[in-house]
Design an enzyme around this catalytic site. Structure first.
Site, PDB file in Angstrom:
ATOM      1  N   GLY A  28       0.932  -1.213   0.072  1.00 39.60           N
ATOM      2  CA  GLY A  28       0.056  -0.024  -0.204  1.00 39.60           C
ATOM      3  C   GLY A  28       0.881   1.352   0.001  1.00 39.60           C
ATOM      4  N   THR A  31      -0.233   5.080  -1.614  1.00 38.38           N
ATOM      5  CA  THR A  31      -0.755   6.402  -1.324  1.00 38.38           C
ATOM      6  C   THR A  31      -0.225   7.019   0.229  1.00 38.38           C
ATOM      7  OG1 THR A  31      -2.228   4.872  -0.177  1.00 38.38           O
ATOM      8  CG2 THR A  31      -2.875   5.499  -2.108  1.00 38.38           C
ATOM      9  N   GLY A  32      -0.790   7.850   0.795  1.00 38.79           N
ATOM     10  CA  GLY A  32      -0.611   8.495   2.095  1.00 38.79           C
ATOM     11  C   GLY A  32       0.587   7.726   2.823  1.00 38.79           C
ATOM     12  N   PHE A 110     -13.340   1.755   7.143  1.00 38.15           N
ATOM     13  CA  PHE A 110     -14.299   2.437   7.214  1.00 38.15           C
ATOM     14  C   PHE A 110     -15.437   2.643   8.393  1.00 38.15           C
ATOM     15  CE2 PHE A 110     -15.722  -1.526   5.253  1.00 38.15           C
ATOM     16  CZ  PHE A 110     -17.012  -1.656   6.021  1.00 38.15           C
ATOM     17  N   SER A 118     -21.944  -5.644   8.012  1.00 34.34           N
ATOM     18  CA  SER A 118     -22.444  -6.862   7.377  1.00 34.34           C
ATOM     19  C   SER A 118     -21.361  -7.819   7.566  1.00 34.34           C
ATOM     20  CB  SER A 118     -22.594  -6.730   6.112  1.00 34.34           C
ATOM     21  OG  SER A 118     -21.459  -6.460   5.213  1.00 34.34           O
ATOM     22  N   TYR A 160      -6.253   2.503  18.473  1.00 37.81           N
ATOM     23  CA  TYR A 160      -7.441   1.772  19.137  1.00 37.81           C
ATOM     24  C   TYR A 160      -7.187   0.113  19.171  1.00 37.81           C
ATOM     25  CZ  TYR A 160      -9.051   1.893  14.022  1.00 37.81           C
ATOM     26  OH  TYR A 160      -9.104   2.081  12.664  1.00 37.81           O
ATOM     27  N   LYS A 175      -6.553  -4.463  14.183  1.00 37.00           N
ATOM     28  CA  LYS A 175      -5.091  -3.638  14.502  1.00 37.00           C
ATOM     29  C   LYS A 175      -4.827  -4.397  15.968  1.00 37.00           C
ATOM     30  CE  LYS A 175      -4.507  -0.783  11.335  1.00 37.00           C
ATOM     31  NZ  LYS A 175      -3.184  -0.997  10.372  1.00 37.00           N
ATOM     32  N   PRO A 201       0.687   5.070  14.106  1.00 33.18           N
ATOM     33  CA  PRO A 201       0.363   6.524  13.743  1.00 33.18           C
ATOM     34  C   PRO A 201      -0.731   7.148  14.507  1.00 33.18           C
ATOM     35  CG  PRO A 201      -0.108   5.087  11.794  1.00 33.18           C
ATOM     36  CD  PRO A 201       0.157   4.287  12.821  1.00 33.18           C
TER      37      PRO A 201
HETATM   38  P1  NAP Z   1      -4.641   4.683   2.871  1.00 40.65           P
HETATM   39  O1  NAP Z   1      -4.166   6.012   2.006  1.00 40.65           O
HETATM   40  O2  NAP Z   1      -6.203   4.373   2.551  1.00 40.65           O
HETATM   41  O3  NAP Z   1      -3.911   3.567   2.041  1.00 40.65           O
HETATM   42  C1  NAP Z   1      -3.981   2.340   2.073  1.00 40.65           C
HETATM   43  C2  NAP Z   1      -3.288   1.551   1.102  1.00 40.65           C
HETATM   44  O4  NAP Z   1      -3.630  -0.011   1.247  1.00 40.65           O
HETATM   45  C3  NAP Z   1      -3.677   1.877  -0.243  1.00 40.65           C
HETATM   46  O5  NAP Z   1      -2.452   2.262  -1.063  1.00 40.65           O
HETATM   47  C4  NAP Z   1      -4.057   0.565  -0.647  1.00 40.65           C
HETATM   48  O6  NAP Z   1      -3.676   0.480  -2.122  1.00 40.65           O
HETATM   49  C5  NAP Z   1      -3.686  -0.506   0.126  1.00 40.65           C
HETATM   50  N1  NAP Z   1      -4.350  -1.890   0.165  1.00 40.65           N
HETATM   51  C6  NAP Z   1      -5.853  -1.769   0.708  1.00 40.65           C
HETATM   52  N2  NAP Z   1      -6.201  -2.791   0.542  1.00 40.65           N
HETATM   53  C7  NAP Z   1      -5.435  -3.725  -0.225  1.00 40.65           C
HETATM   54  C8  NAP Z   1      -5.131  -5.067  -0.380  1.00 40.65           C
HETATM   55  N3  NAP Z   1      -6.020  -5.890  -0.201  1.00 40.65           N
HETATM   56  N4  NAP Z   1      -4.254  -5.578  -0.956  1.00 40.65           N
HETATM   57  C9  NAP Z   1      -2.905  -4.678  -1.059  1.00 40.65           C
HETATM   58  N5  NAP Z   1      -2.977  -3.475  -0.688  1.00 40.65           N
HETATM   59  C10 NAP Z   1      -4.054  -2.949  -0.250  1.00 40.65           C
HETATM   60  O7  NAP Z   1      -4.384   4.845   4.172  1.00 40.65           O
HETATM   61  P2  NAP Z   1      -3.225   5.482   5.122  1.00 40.65           P
HETATM   62  O8  NAP Z   1      -3.954   6.283   5.897  1.00 40.65           O
HETATM   63  O9  NAP Z   1      -2.206   5.940   4.254  1.00 40.65           O
HETATM   64  O10 NAP Z   1      -3.052   4.538   6.115  1.00 40.65           O
HETATM   65  C11 NAP Z   1      -1.793   3.539   5.990  1.00 40.65           C
HETATM   66  C12 NAP Z   1      -1.619   2.664   7.351  1.00 40.65           C
HETATM   67  O11 NAP Z   1      -1.741   3.613   8.690  1.00 40.65           O
HETATM   68  C13 NAP Z   1      -2.968   1.832   7.610  1.00 40.65           C
HETATM   69  O12 NAP Z   1      -2.223   0.548   8.119  1.00 40.65           O
HETATM   70  C14 NAP Z   1      -3.614   2.469   8.652  1.00 40.65           C
HETATM   71  O13 NAP Z   1      -4.391   1.527   9.403  1.00 40.65           O
HETATM   72  C15 NAP Z   1      -2.584   3.254   9.597  1.00 40.65           C
HETATM   73  N6  NAP Z   1      -3.119   4.341  10.120  1.00 40.65           N
HETATM   74  C16 NAP Z   1      -3.395   5.452   9.555  1.00 40.65           C
HETATM   75  C17 NAP Z   1      -3.674   6.713  10.313  1.00 40.65           C
HETATM   76  C18 NAP Z   1      -3.972   8.023   9.469  1.00 40.65           C
HETATM   77  O14 NAP Z   1      -4.111   9.085  10.337  1.00 40.65           O
HETATM   78  N7  NAP Z   1      -3.802   8.215   8.308  1.00 40.65           N
HETATM   79  C19 NAP Z   1      -4.118   6.514  11.583  1.00 40.65           C
HETATM   80  C20 NAP Z   1      -3.840   5.336  12.348  1.00 40.65           C
HETATM   81  C21 NAP Z   1      -3.421   4.186  11.551  1.00 40.65           C
HETATM   82  P3  NAP Z   1      -4.682  -0.349  -3.192  1.00 40.65           P
HETATM   83  O15 NAP Z   1      -6.097   0.439  -3.180  1.00 40.65           O
HETATM   84  O16 NAP Z   1      -4.070   0.179  -4.476  1.00 40.65           O
HETATM   85  O17 NAP Z   1      -4.529  -1.921  -3.054  1.00 40.65           O
END
Ligand code: NAP
Length: 293
Positions: A28, A31-32, A110, A118, A160, A175, A201
């Site tokens: 992943g 992104t982000g 989400f 579901s 969480y 998680k 994070p």
């Molecule tokens: P994000 O932008 O939604 O990125 C999620 C990434 O996971 C996407 O690049 C997506 O790429 C990939 N992904 C999702 N399902 C997948 C699958 N089945 N197989 C392979 N890749 C998959 O999320 P983010 O905010 O950067 O978060 C990154 C991590 O930090 C996550 O573990 C999240 O739980 C954690 N986190 C984030 C925050 C925050 O403030 N942003 C806070 C706490 C924890 P594709 O769609 O191309 O597959």
């Protein structure tokens, strides 16, 4: 005042070239936060493998790594599928050799009240976030055990895992599993030189956050201009702060850290007292009508 802003993107605490000759496999990372973590490894000399499902995400990740002058390979991979993971590691090994570092960053999430969730929604989030993390760690770990080589795994968690996540029961449970899995694997694979850590994070907003998550944040935190005021640090986290922590954990200077969960959130998750704000039921927070079967 709060906690001062971090140095700008582009600064590094570790020596230039710390990851020269090494390969980091990140799920992943188009992104982000995944892209931000990959960028910090790339800046320090690593070759990067980006595994994800969507072409546009992989392309964005590839462009970002190339802009930093890094070698990069992108592979289509759904981490729910162990065969696809094995194929992704084969492709990575063919191009760069066995990756030295695995960052299990991909996750799904989400907001939804538990009573509306579901079975399919539950299964999907747990399947990606927990099962996908284990399947990637298993593939990577087995290859290193077979080769007799040291390695480092970083699993991306969430706070969480400790507190529960009302409105995110599926992700919070997954998680919690990721944190616990980190501890089991660190002990099992430590004798073979494989470090396993979890990196958590805090709120680190970015433009790739899904619409669902952005709406939920806006509803519960009053919009981007209020987010800072809801944090004890008086600011949200910057993506590079997570990337710096990840590179430290996988660097030679973090070698004796294993089985650890490092939280980078300005103490936000400890913000509790006996007089928390009034309880607002989750349905109400999410603007949902009363539950009906
Ligand atoms: P994000 O932008 O939604 O990125 C999620 C990434 O996971 C996407 O690049 C997506 O790429 C990939 N992904 C999702 N399902 C997948 C699958 N089945 N197989 C392979 N890749 C998959 O999320 P983010 O905010 O950067 O978060 C990154 C991590 O930090 C996550 O573990 C999240 O739980 C954690 N986190 C984030 C925050 C925050 O403030 N942003 C806070 C706490 C924890 P594709 O769609 O191309 O597959």
């Amino acid at each position: 005042m709060g906690i001062p802003a971090p140095p700008p993107v582009g600064d590094t605490a570790l020596k230039p070239g710390t990851f020269d000759g090494q390969t980091v496999f990140i799920t992943g990372a188009g992104t982000g936060l995944g892209k931000a973590i990959a960028s910090e490894f790339a800046r320090l000399g690593a070759s990067i493998v980006i595994a994800s499902r969507k072409l546009e995400h992989r392309q964005a990740g590839e462009d970002a790594m190339k802009a930093l002058g890094a070698e990069v390979l992108t592979v289509e991979c759904d981490i729910r599928d162990p065969d696809a993971i094995a194929a992704a590691f084969d492709a990575a090994a063919e191009r760069f050799g066995l990756p030295n570092v695995l960052v299990n960053n991909a996750a799904a999430n989400f907001p939804v009240p538990a009573e509306d969730m579901s079975p399919n929604a539950w299964r999907t989030v747990v399947d990606i976030t927990l099962n996908g993390t284990f399947f990637c760690a298993r593939e990577f770990g087995r290859r290193h055990l077979d080769a007799g080589t040291p390695a480092s795994i970083i699993n991306i968690g969430a706070t969480y895992a400790w507190t529960g996540g009302p409105g995110f029961a599926h992700s919070a449970a997954a998680k919690a599993g990721v944190k616990n899995l980190t501890e089991s694997l660190a002990v099992e694979w430590g004798p073979s030189g494989i470090q396993v850590n979890c990196l958590v994070p805090g709120l680190m907003p970015h433009e790739d956050m899904t619409g669902d998550i952005q709406e939920n944040l806006a509803r519960t935190h009053g919009g981007p201009n209020k987010w800072d005021l809801c944090q004890p640090a008086m600011r949200v986290g910057e993506r590079q702060e997570l990337g710096w922590a990840a590179t430290f954990l996988a660097s030679p200077y973090g070698r004796f850290i294993s089985g650890h969960t490092l939280v980078v959130d300005g103490a936000n998750w400890q913000r509790r007292s006996l007089t928390n704000p009034a309880v607002v039921p989750i349905r109400e927070q999410m603007g949902k009508p009363p539950f009906e079967m």
